[in-house]
Design a protein around this motif. Structure first.
Motif, short mmCIF file in Angstrom:
data_model
loop_
_atom_site.label_atom_id
_atom_site.label_comp_id
_atom_site.label_asym_id
_atom_site.label_seq_id
_atom_site.Cartn_x
_atom_site.Cartn_y
_atom_site.Cartn_z
N THR A 37 0.87 -1.20 -0.01
CA THR A 37 0.17 -0.03 -0.06
C THR A 37 0.81 1.40 -0.10
OG1 THR A 37 0.05 0.02 2.29
CG2 THR A 37 -1.87 -1.07 1.16
N GLU A 38 0.23 2.39 -0.35
CA GLU A 38 1.04 3.69 -0.35
C GLU A 38 1.61 3.99 0.92
OE1 GLU A 38 -0.50 7.06 -2.34
OE2 GLU A 38 -0.67 5.81 -4.17
N ASP A 39 0.58 3.62 2.05
CA ASP A 39 0.89 4.17 3.53
C ASP A 39 2.17 3.29 3.73
OD1 ASP A 39 -1.49 5.21 3.56
OD2 ASP A 39 -2.49 3.81 4.77
N GLY A 44 8.05 4.15 4.87
CA GLY A 44 9.73 3.71 4.49
C GLY A 44 9.79 2.39 4.28
N LEU A 45 8.81 1.22 4.22
CA LEU A 45 9.12 0.05 4.10
C LEU A 45 9.24 -0.24 2.62
CD1 LEU A 45 5.83 -1.29 6.23
CD2 LEU A 45 8.39 -1.63 6.86
N GLU A 46 10.21 -1.37 2.60
CA GLU A 46 10.53 -1.69 1.26
C GLU A 46 9.57 -2.87 1.14
OE1 GLU A 46 14.47 -3.37 1.54
OE2 GLU A 46 14.97 -1.89 2.95
N SER A 47 9.05 -3.02 -0.35
CA SER A 47 8.12 -4.11 -0.65
C SER A 47 8.78 -5.36 -0.61
CB SER A 47 7.39 -4.07 -2.02
OG SER A 47 8.05 -2.96 -2.57
#
Ligand code: ATP
Length: 269
Positions: A37-39, A44-47
């Motif tokens: 998600t954009e959130d 700052g999370l990497e996918s």
């Protein structure tokens, strides 16, 4: 299912609740439900990069690919590695590059690479390509896996670990490797329930004893074999012109020889 080049587009309707067992995998997938998600990105999370599912045929690996796509509400693209190989020199690398860039164009998405080892080993043994082509295709894929910046979640499945390129198993290539084993007693109960529910039947109609017995006599069955037994039992009840009973399911299970039993006999003979 629509096709584009070497990719197939799926619209799965199964969710994580349709998987019996595979608890560790389901937990992992559930925890990352909001990873794309954009959130999550703003935070700052990497996918997640991807996962590898290893295990016997019919234990739910393909089902997991479909379920994660619907649980995360991401498009599902299936890449058949075996079909990537072929054509004139350089064609195979071009094929995989094209498939990967299509996936990137559709990101965020799930890229399901089914039986990843088949493409690798099959291409070599059929003589359609030389070892050089295989390793260049693999190299292209592994480099992409490491360098990709687009949120393409790779879910690779494999039946045969011995045919897998060791580079794929090396730390950092995928986020996690899951071994998908034969379902244990609790899992089998879950799987029987799921497939009854799918056919608008309820395991509550069975007594606890009946259910325990079904679980007991289906030791060594895969999820796919349990589903087949449920289907067979439904046919029997339909033929008799009455509602499904635990006896129908017991008969269907007793008439099935699961692959794991056959393999054990072959090994022992
Ligand atoms: P293969 O390597 O042959 O592709 P697989 O591990 O991908 O096997 P699936 O194709 O997912 O197995 O299994 C076939 C069908 O069997 C599934 O669509 C599902 O209906 C049923 N099944 C298998 N495992 C499970 C499970 N753990 N829970 C519920 N259903 C299952």
């Amino acid at each position: 299912i629509k096709k584009r080049g070497h990719l197939e587009f799926y619209q799965p309707d199964q969710g994580l609740n349709d998987i019996g067992g595979l608890g560790r995998l389901k937990d992992w997938l559930e925890r990352r439900e909001r990873a794309f998600t954009e959130d999550a990105r703003d935070f700052g999370l990497e996918s997640p990069r991807g996962i590898l599912l290893l295990g016997l045929p019919g234990t739910g690996k393909s089902l997991a690919a479909k379920a994660v796509s619907s649980a995360w509400q991401l498009p599902l693209l299936r890449l058949d590695m075996g079909r990537v190989f072929g054509g004139i020199v350089g064609q195979s690398e071009e094929n995989i590059r094209a498939a990967l860039s299509t996936a990137e164009a559709l990101a965020p998405c799930v890229l399901w690479i089914d039986e990843i080892e088949k493409g690798m080993a099959g291409a070599q043994s059929s003589g359609s390509t030389d070892g050089g082509t295989t390793s260049r295709v693999l190299g292209t894929f592994l480099t992409w896996m490491q360098e990709k910046t687009k949120p393409v979640f790779v879910l690779a499945t494999a039946n045969n670990i011995s045919q897998l390129p060791p580079e794929l198993l090396r730390k950092g290539r995928v986020d996690e490797i899951f071994f998908v084993d034969l379902p244990d007693a609790d899992d089998r109960k879950d799987i029987i329930r799921i497939h009854l529910r799918k056919r608008r039947r309820n395991s509550d109609h069975f007594t606890n004893e009946e259910l325990e017995n079904l679980v007991d006599i289906s030791r060594g069955f895969t999820g796919a074999e349990l589903e087949e037994a449920v289907k067979e039992a439904m046919f029997r009840a339909f033929d008799y012109g009455r509602e499904l009973t635990a006896d129908d399911l017991e008969d269907a299970i007793n008439d099935t020889t699961p692959l794991s039993h056959t393999m054990r006999e072959v090994i022992q003979s």
